[in-house]
Scaffold this active site. Structure first.
Site, PDB file in Angstrom:
ATOM      1  N   LYS A  16       0.834  -1.212   0.000  1.00  0.00           N
ATOM      2  CA  LYS A  16       0.000   0.000   0.000  1.00  0.00           C
ATOM      3  C   LYS A  16       0.868   1.261   0.000  1.00  0.00           C
ATOM      4  CE  LYS A  16      -1.993  -1.013   3.985  1.00  0.00           C
ATOM      5  NZ  LYS A  16      -1.381  -2.312   4.319  1.00  0.00           N
ATOM      6  N   ARG A  91      -8.937   0.536   9.843  1.00  0.00           N
ATOM      7  CA  ARG A  91      -8.561  -0.866  10.031  1.00  0.00           C
ATOM      8  C   ARG A  91      -9.637  -1.648  10.762  1.00  0.00           C
ATOM      9  NH1 ARG A  91      -2.643   0.081   9.664  1.00  0.00           N
ATOM     10  NH2 ARG A  91      -1.511  -1.860   9.891  1.00  0.00           N
ATOM     11  N   ARG A 130      12.424  -6.804   4.318  1.00  0.00           N
ATOM     12  CA  ARG A 130      12.242  -5.364   4.064  1.00  0.00           C
ATOM     13  C   ARG A 130      13.147  -4.532   4.974  1.00  0.00           C
ATOM     14  NH1 ARG A 130       6.305  -2.571   4.647  1.00  0.00           N
ATOM     15  NH2 ARG A 130       6.436  -2.983   6.873  1.00  0.00           N
ATOM     16  N   ARG A 162      12.303  -2.761  10.609  1.00  0.00           N
ATOM     17  CA  ARG A 162      11.249  -2.376  11.552  1.00  0.00           C
ATOM     18  C   ARG A 162      11.072  -3.472  12.580  1.00  0.00           C
ATOM     19  NH1 ARG A 162       5.952  -0.379   8.350  1.00  0.00           N
ATOM     20  NH2 ARG A 162       4.949  -1.436  10.074  1.00  0.00           N
ATOM     21  N   ARG A 173       0.425  -9.627  13.036  1.00  0.00           N
ATOM     22  CA  ARG A 173      -0.196  -8.523  12.279  1.00  0.00           C
ATOM     23  C   ARG A 173      -1.140  -9.066  11.204  1.00  0.00           C
ATOM     24  NH1 ARG A 173       4.882  -5.544  10.247  1.00  0.00           N
ATOM     25  NH2 ARG A 173       3.463  -4.059   9.292  1.00  0.00           N
TER      26      ARG A 173
END
Ligand code: AMP
Length: 217
Positions: A16, A91, A130, A162, A173
């Site tokens: 996104k 969300r 990532r 992260r 998540r």
């Protein structure tokens, strides 16, 4: 020209943020990423950041009232007048209902909801590799050999992993996404706003599908 007010839906790691950055380059709509806003607040140790941190580290959702206030204030800023993209918000169905109220007060509405679909197994893989900037949150381009500690290509920050991209937190998540966020797909489908995009493939391929679906080409 081309003012659009979009919601970008999709599991964490679906792409996104990456698509939003590219859309912003071409159409100049404000990119409102609640994840980035919260990470800024944590970095700056504001009251909000201190409240949000524990939820974020576990991969859980920050309470709705905190987020709704944050987005409400952001939507009043001048750059949203020419269009905006909500990335990571709403969300939950409660957040979606609150968003409807906020937009009504501002005399705005959502033009389309883009749902980017990627297989969850691919996501765990993608996120465990990532690396992002610790300052501006830009994602380092995969396959280019960037390492943790390298300088960011966009600002003067450094690349890092992260904390919530560790495989175990990613699974949590994704679980939270399935339980709390997926129902938004029906919410927006029922209103005829949903545009489904296959999120597999290179950035530019997914971008092309997105602009086609939005009737921008
Ligand atoms: P993201 O960068 O969108 O994956 O968000 C990172 C983390 O910020 C999430 O795992 C949540 O803890 C928190 N967060 C971001 N957006 C929201 C939201 N709309 N509602 C609740 N928590 C959020």
């Amino acid at each position: 020209m081309n003012k659009m007010r979009l919601i970008l839906l999709g599991a964490p790691g679906a792409g996104k943020g990456t698509q939003a950055k590219k859309l912003k380059e071409n159409f100049h709509w404000a990119h409102i990423s609640t994840g980035d806003m919260l990470r800024d607040a944590v970095r700056n140790q504001t009251d909000l950041g201190l409240k949000a941190k524990a939820f974020m580290d576990k991969g859980e959702l920050v309470p709705d009232d905190i987020i709704v206030q944050l987005v409400g204030e952001r939507l009043m800023e001048a750059d949203c007048k020419g269009g905006f993209m909500l990335d990571g918000f709403p969300r939950t169905v409660i957040q979606a209902e609150k968003l409807d109220e906020l937009l009504e007060k501002l005399g705005e509405k959502i033009d389309a909801v883009v749902s980017i679909d990627v297989d969850p197994d691919k996501i765990v893989n993608r996120l465990s590799q990532r690396i992002v900037c610790d300052k501006c949150s830009a994602v380092a381009e995969p396959g280019k050999g960037y390492q943790i500690g390298d300088p960011c290509q966009v600002c003067d920050g450094k690349l890092m992993r992260r904390k919530d991209d560790e495989p175990e937190t990613v699974r949590n998540r994704l679980d939270v996404y399935e339980k709390q966020t997926r129902s938004l797909i029906q919410y927006y489908q029922g209103r005829g706003l949903l545009k489904k995009i296959d999120g597999l493939g290179a950035l530019d391929e997914v971008y092309q599908r997105t602009v086609e679906q939005l009737g921008l080409v």
